[in-house]
Scaffold this active site. Sequence first.
Site, short mmCIF file in Angstrom:
data_model
loop_
_atom_site.label_atom_id
_atom_site.label_comp_id
_atom_site.label_asym_id
_atom_site.label_seq_id
_atom_site.Cartn_x
_atom_site.Cartn_y
_atom_site.Cartn_z
N SER A 255 0.79 -1.25 0.18
CA SER A 255 -0.12 0.08 -0.12
C SER A 255 1.05 1.20 0.08
O SER A 255 1.93 1.15 0.54
CB SER A 255 -0.77 -0.08 1.36
N LYS A 256 0.41 2.20 -0.47
CA LYS A 256 1.20 3.36 -0.64
C LYS A 256 1.71 3.85 0.67
O LYS A 256 2.93 4.51 0.82
CB LYS A 256 0.33 4.61 -1.22
N ARG A 257 1.16 3.47 1.91
CA ARG A 257 1.40 3.91 3.07
C ARG A 257 2.75 2.86 3.76
O ARG A 257 3.10 3.11 4.73
CB ARG A 257 0.25 4.07 4.18
#
Length: 485
Positions: A255-257
């Site tokens: 995930s981008k996080r």
Amino acid sequence: MTTNSLRVRYAPSPTGHLHIGGARTALFDYLLARASGGAFIIRFEDTDQTRHQESGIGNQLDGLKWLGLDWDESVDVGGPYGPYRQMERLHLYQQYVDQMLDQGSAYRCFCSELDLEQERSEQEAQGEMTGYSGKCRHLTKEQAAAFEAEGRKPSIRFLVPADRIIAFEDKVRGHVEFDSNGIGDFIMVRPDGIPTYNFAVIVDDHLMKINLVLRGEEHLSNTPRQIIMYEALRLPVPEFAHLALILNQDRKKMSKRDESILQFIQQYNELGYLPEAVVNFIALLGWSPQGEEEIFTLEELIEQFDLDRVSKSPAVFDMDKLNWMNNLYLKKTALERVVELSLPHLQKAGYISADPDASTMEWVTALVGINQERMRFAAEIVELSALFFKEELIVDEEARAILSEEHVPIVLRAFLEQVHQSDELTVQGMPELLKNVQKETGFKGKQLFMSIRAALTGQVHGPDLNVSLYLLGKEKIAARLEKLL
Ligand code: GLU
């Protein structure tokens, strides 16, 4: 270039920095194009204005340049099939819309967001599959005119034929097929006249003569939609290759996080990784070379890369492997270049001034030199060399044990005396200085060197002692020894 030579494109939506997944797509495109004498094109898909960031275009190109890639056609270098960003191509799509409307493979849909929402909740209440019902398919001319008179702006929908199996041979995944009954009539052009991704992509790929579409697996379900549009327009369908996902170290979807891995190329640049190591690493995300060898230059990758050896199962992003590989490359890199990569980090830490003089640079070169073997990436120089900058010395257990031995104060006192007596400490002068300590005290070998190392570095292991002493310099050595004694 012949008309049937390979034309591949990387088609990012410019929403930010170059992501590792995008970099892999671009790299594979590049390798295929360069190996075959084909063309590598970069096209920006910026029709989703809510996600668009103007800086995204420059960021993407900068990331690719940093990796050492170049391209034959794009916004910066131009090319015969431009413009290379979709918002500048809006005039090119209408002809295909008209053709589809005329032949009945697309229609105007006047449903508002609210209508669609209502339809969806009714379907849900009935326990039916949700999706556009196609209710505007059969509007009469009068009904359409009435909606227009109300001021409603239509979107254009593609009329998906029923009961069709849409099949293709994916160059990575093999035979893939979809049932057209699972695909609702989708929007090709929004009410504001801007085409959606699926429609713009087929027009552009056609006009740019793309014959192989290589992209991430997340687009696999778009492919049947694109194929039926090509077919409706009687255009040749390109070949497809969908690359499997890249998973994080826990084998979960990134995930981008996710901070367990560095996902953006820019971050590697900032931390002082070597682009050639990053490229080598990315090439192995899904592709496996024929033999045991894993270390390849870009040139070698061009020679060896082969879509047949790209896996359809997900690749796992192993940060430790990347660090191992980058260290391997750093060790083989000319010292001046490693210094160049390291200097900004020492400056950012406040250890070295913005405008270092020649003797400081000599010092920095020695510092980087003794750490080059250990560094995984250039930013680590700060941590690895803290010993030479921090006031407080941390003494580990082994060093403490050494320091409690009886001979130590004698050795250290004699060494301190030698240091005081010399004008300047140099690497070359150090052996003689230590020899003098030996002569004076009668201690030699381990007893001599270990005592000095433990006292001044707080450790019993470490880089070359002569260089370490030079790097510490007279003042720090004197201060540390006086405090200790
Ligand atoms: N603009 C799409 C993306 O960034 C590209 C999809 C494609 O390559 O067709 O995901």
